[in-house]
Motif scaffolding. Structure first.
Motif, PDB file in Angstrom:
ATOM      1  N   SER A 120      34.127  41.206  39.119  1.00 30.84           N
ATOM      2  CA  SER A 120      34.114  39.808  40.128  1.00 30.84           C
ATOM      3  C   SER A 120      35.036  38.721  39.660  1.00 30.84           C
ATOM      4  O   SER A 120      35.283  38.689  38.285  1.00 30.84           O
ATOM      5  N   THR A 121      35.492  37.898  40.328  1.00 31.55           N
ATOM      6  CA  THR A 121      36.566  37.061  40.053  1.00 31.55           C
ATOM      7  C   THR A 121      35.817  35.883  40.010  1.00 31.55           C
ATOM      8  O   THR A 121      34.745  35.190  40.645  1.00 31.55           O
ATOM      9  N   ALA A 142      42.993  46.088  39.514  1.00 33.78           N
ATOM     10  CA  ALA A 142      42.651  46.624  40.693  1.00 33.78           C
ATOM     11  C   ALA A 142      41.854  45.316  41.611  1.00 33.78           C
ATOM     12  O   ALA A 142      41.893  45.290  42.675  1.00 33.78           O
ATOM     13  N   THR A 143      41.293  44.872  40.580  1.00 32.61           N
ATOM     14  CA  THR A 143      40.294  43.631  41.274  1.00 32.61           C
ATOM     15  C   THR A 143      41.380  42.278  41.744  1.00 32.61           C
ATOM     16  O   THR A 143      41.136  41.939  42.752  1.00 32.61           O
ATOM     17  N   MET A 144      42.308  42.122  41.159  1.00 36.69           N
ATOM     18  CA  MET A 144      43.192  41.156  41.471  1.00 36.69           C
ATOM     19  C   MET A 144      44.220  41.457  42.733  1.00 36.69           C
ATOM     20  O   MET A 144      44.304  40.811  43.623  1.00 36.69           O
ATOM     21  N   PRO A 152      45.118  34.726  49.793  1.00 38.16           N
ATOM     22  CA  PRO A 152      46.583  34.466  49.280  1.00 38.16           C
ATOM     23  C   PRO A 152      46.770  33.168  48.178  1.00 38.16           C
ATOM     24  O   PRO A 152      47.663  33.142  47.651  1.00 38.16           O
ATOM     25  N   GLY A 153      45.610  32.632  48.246  1.00 41.54           N
ATOM     26  CA  GLY A 153      45.762  31.291  47.093  1.00 41.54           C
ATOM     27  C   GLY A 153      45.114  31.855  45.812  1.00 41.54           C
ATOM     28  O   GLY A 153      44.801  30.849  45.351  1.00 41.54           O
ATOM     29  N   LEU A 154      44.925  32.953  45.577  1.00 48.46           N
ATOM     30  CA  LEU A 154      44.202  33.448  44.345  1.00 48.46           C
ATOM     31  C   LEU A 154      45.194  32.547  43.222  1.00 48.46           C
ATOM     32  O   LEU A 154      46.333  33.220  43.218  1.00 48.46           O
ATOM     33  N   HIS A 155      44.561  32.137  42.438  1.00 44.33           N
ATOM     34  CA  HIS A 155      45.060  31.528  41.187  1.00 44.33           C
ATOM     35  C   HIS A 155      45.428  32.507  40.067  1.00 44.33           C
ATOM     36  O   HIS A 155      44.665  33.585  39.993  1.00 44.33           O
ATOM     37  N   LEU A 171      35.358  39.145  35.239  1.00 43.56           N
ATOM     38  CA  LEU A 171      34.372  39.783  34.459  1.00 43.56           C
ATOM     39  C   LEU A 171      34.155  41.229  35.171  1.00 43.56           C
ATOM     40  O   LEU A 171      33.947  41.419  36.237  1.00 43.56           O
ATOM     41  N   GLY A 172      33.680  42.054  34.293  1.00 48.35           N
ATOM     42  CA  GLY A 172      33.428  43.243  34.449  1.00 48.35           C
ATOM     43  C   GLY A 172      31.776  43.529  33.968  1.00 48.35           C
ATOM     44  O   GLY A 172      31.241  42.976  33.245  1.00 48.35           O
TER      45      GLY A 172
END
Length: 194
Positions: A113-114, A160-162, A170-173, A179-180
């Motif tokens: 999760s991000t 893979a998550t990113m 598209p605005g992902l910092h 976290l896994g």
């Protein structure tokens, strides 16, 4: 760090693990095909910290393919092909709703999760080191007792998550924290039982 987290998946023949991965593949395929990729309760578990009766909140989890089956370059290429977020999302949904979730054995059981940089929630989860993820959807419940890991950028599950999230956000910092959540299958439960 556990060997499972370093390699991107645990190595167990747990019936619960297999049932959970099959269920996750099905609910995620339904989300892509029937809900235009929008996450629902099958993808967004309640996160409960040890000793707490109430959830800290719900998180959106990513089910990543194990490193031997990962399609990170394909996802990165899809994201780089266009600056149009709607076109990128449409291509991602097409890609993920086809055969992506067909084979549950190709997936890691370590969910990710991000969180935004400097997230107080992520810090609280990391400090607890363990949590329970409570999935409850489609007449099935899974309570997964998990070890929490902060994944480094070189970790295959981080990458893979990113790559997955860049297709939808598209605005992902660039300093997004990943976290896994590594399930302890012996301590976890399902209802109805497996």
């Amino acid at each position: 760090m556990s060997i499972a987290t370093a390699l991107g998946t645990s190595f167990t023949d747990s019936k619960l693990r297999s049932a959970f991965l099959k269920w996750q593949c099905r609910v995620r395929q339904m989300a892509m095909r029937d809900a235009d990729g929008r996450p629902d309760d099958g993808i967004m578990p309640a996160l409960v910290l040890p000793g707490d009766a109430e959830p800290l909140g719900h998180i959106i989890t990513i089910l990543n393919k194990a490193p031997g089956y990962a399609l990170v370059p394909e996802m990165q290429h899809m994201a780089a092909r266009t600056n149009d977020p709607a076109e990128r999302r449409a291509k991602a949904i097409e890609f993920l709703s086809s055969a992506y979730y067909q084979k549950h054995k190709e997936f890691s059981d370590i969910l990710t999760s991000t969180f935004p940089p400097e997230s107080k929630g992520a810090a609280q989860i990391r400090a607890a080191e363990r949590c329970t993820l409570k999935f409850d959807a489609y007449n099935q419940r899974f309570d997964l007792v998990c070890k929490v890991w902060r994944l480094a950028p070189h970790n295959p599950l981080y990458q893979a998550t990113m790559a997955h999230n860049a297709l939808f956000n598209p605005g992902l910092h660039p300093d997004t924290e990943v976290l896994g959540f590594e399930p302890d299958w012996e301590a976890s439960r399902a209802e109805p039982g497996i």
